[in-house]
Design a protein around this motif. Structure first.
Motif, PDB file in Angstrom:
ATOM      1  N   MET A 128       0.826  -1.207   0.000  1.00  0.00           N
ATOM      2  CA  MET A 128       0.000   0.000   0.000  1.00  0.00           C
ATOM      3  C   MET A 128       0.862   1.259   0.000  1.00  0.00           C
ATOM      4  O   MET A 128       0.596   2.214  -0.736  1.00  0.00           O
ATOM      5  N   LYS A 129       1.926   1.251   0.828  1.00  0.00           N
ATOM      6  CA  LYS A 129       2.821   2.406   0.876  1.00  0.00           C
ATOM      7  C   LYS A 129       3.456   2.658  -0.488  1.00  0.00           C
ATOM      8  O   LYS A 129       3.572   3.792  -0.945  1.00  0.00           O
ATOM      9  N   ALA A 130       3.878   1.566  -1.121  1.00  0.00           N
ATOM     10  CA  ALA A 130       4.516   1.691  -2.437  1.00  0.00           C
ATOM     11  C   ALA A 130       3.530   2.242  -3.471  1.00  0.00           C
ATOM     12  O   ALA A 130       3.874   3.114  -4.276  1.00  0.00           O
ATOM     13  N   ASN A 131       2.290   1.731  -3.432  1.00  0.00           N
ATOM     14  CA  ASN A 131       1.280   2.197  -4.385  1.00  0.00           C
ATOM     15  C   ASN A 131       0.914   3.657  -4.155  1.00  0.00           C
ATOM     16  O   ASN A 131       0.778   4.435  -5.097  1.00  0.00           O
ATOM     17  N   ILE A 132       0.731   4.028  -2.884  1.00  0.00           N
ATOM     18  CA  ILE A 132       0.379   5.411  -2.566  1.00  0.00           C
ATOM     19  C   ILE A 132       1.497   6.351  -3.010  1.00  0.00           C
ATOM     20  O   ILE A 132       1.259   7.401  -3.605  1.00  0.00           O
ATOM     21  N   ALA A 133       2.748   5.958  -2.755  1.00  0.00           N
ATOM     22  CA  ALA A 133       3.892   6.773  -3.154  1.00  0.00           C
ATOM     23  C   ALA A 133       3.939   6.923  -4.667  1.00  0.00           C
ATOM     24  O   ALA A 133       4.165   8.013  -5.203  1.00  0.00           O
ATOM     25  N   GLU A 134       3.707   5.806  -5.378  1.00  0.00           N
ATOM     26  CA  GLU A 134       3.757   5.842  -6.838  1.00  0.00           C
ATOM     27  C   GLU A 134       2.646   6.716  -7.409  1.00  0.00           C
ATOM     28  O   GLU A 134       2.891   7.602  -8.224  1.00  0.00           O
TER      29      GLU A 134
END
Length: 383
Positions: A128-134
């Protein structure tokens, strides 16, 4: 103040989920944020996009001020690293701007909004963190051209384009040229029209090949003003250069930008686009494609330079009335275009500059073209 304290205590650990670290104050965006902190800190909230933050858990309490967050677990700033770093480093920087020391920045006047996502599922946390950052960092970028859309000059141009019916020319019906003041206006308007017959009528009255944008306007106008090296800097850069000039001219005397200016602009658009099209259709271009934009821009600039030198000019009214270039005008343009292209591909003419496009961006390039021995054919005075 809280954000600055958090960054002081945790540093880059706060930004592990961010796609980049601090980009220093060399870039215009970070410089702009620092200027706001220095000169109008109370406006920072309004001007800044804020932070995107994740946490695995939070604790809150009700107070007289409302609901307050008292603690966060695994806080990560996944978008807003530049904002965070600028807020932290600006008051600690040596130097001054407008005779004000950066150390005088008062963070008590500065507020920044925060979007907080609490991700309670540990298994999904990293994904989720990776997706939100992207996704937070890959939204459609706003170009500088989008930011000047609301200037009265652009609004006037839009208004003129919506109400000015141009001569039919070779078309069966009279049409309009559609000025896209804000990006996507044409498509948004088309999508808002219900019913196929109404959509077809709109497209017939506003044909797609008569759509032009702010960067198109700047290209047509600055080519006409014989500044080809500025045009070849790129669409956004040229708009910045041309836009600054034309907005100042508008503020000096907005009466110069009425219907007459608009009609002439349409003629310049026809001149540029039909020159491009004519160049594309030549045998010499088909044999070796490339640098069409450079060739078009320098051809029209040099053509006009030579005409003015002979105390003549292109007849914009005739172009507007016909909504096309005459055969004799195209013939002359192509004679010049062939010379322009030939010399553009000659490295010795480019003074050893390997890349032809880089040569086109140099102000000295036009001076070299002006020295070419090109004789204009006897054009009809109406051209």
């Amino acid at each position: 103040e809280i954000l600055s304290e958090l960054f002081h205590d945790y540093g880059q650990r706060l930004l592990e989920g961010n796609v980049r670290t601090f980009l220093t104050f060399r870039g215009n965006v970070n410089k702009g944020m620092r200027t706001t902190l220095l000169k109008s800190p109370e406006n920072f909230f309004a001007y800044n996009n804020g932070l995107t933050v994740t946490a695995s858990a939070i604790k809150t309490k009700e107070t007289s001020q409302g609901l307050l967050i008292t603690s966060m677990d695994d806080m990560q700033i996944v978008n807003g690293g530049q904002t965070t770093s600028t807020i932290y480093f600006s008051p600690r920087q040596k130097g001054r701007q407008a005779n004000i020391d950066f150390t005088s920045i008062d963070l008590s006047k500065v507020f920044v909004q925060m979007k907080l996502s609490v991700i309670k599922n540990n298994e999904l946390m990293e994904e989720m963190k990776a997706n939100i950052a992207e996704f937070a960092n890959t939204q459609n970028p706003i170009q500088k051209s989008d930011l000047v859309s609301n200037h009265p000059f652009h609004k006037r141009l839009e208004d003129l384009s919506r109400k000015t019916i141009v001569p039919s020319g070779d078309r069966a019906v009279a049409t309009k040229w559609f000025y896209e003041r804000a990006k996507g206006q044409y498509q948004t308007k088309l999508l808002s029209i219900l019913g196929k017959s109404k959509k077809d009528k709109f497209v017939m009255e506003n044909p797609k090949d008569q759509l032009f944008t702010k960067t198109d306007m700047a290209k047509f106008e600055n080519t006409w003003r014989m500044n080809p090296s500025e045009v070849m800097q790129g669409a956004q850069k040229n708009l910045s250069i041309m836009g600054e000039k034309i907005l100042k001219e508008y503020e000096d005397n907005e009466n110069n930008f009425e219907a007459g200016f608009y009609r002439n602009l349409i003629s310049k658009a026809i001149l540029f686009r039909q020159t491009e099209k004519a160049i594309s259709a030549t045998d010499w271009y088909q044999q070796s494609k490339g640098y069409r934009a450079d060739t078009t821009c320098y051809t029209l600039a040099l053509f006009r330079f030579l005409l003015i030198k002979g105390k003549k000019d292109i007849n914009l009214k005739r172009i507007y009335d016909a909504q096309k270039l005459s055969d004799s005008l195209i013939e002359q343009i192509l004679i010049i275009a062939k010379e322009i292209r030939s010399h553009l591909l000659d490295e010795s003419f480019r003074d050893g500059i390997a890349n032809a496009s880089m040569f086109s961006k140099k102000a000295s390039a036009f001076d070299k073209y002006k020295k070419l021995n090109i004789t204009l054919k006897n054009l009809n005075d109406k051209d």
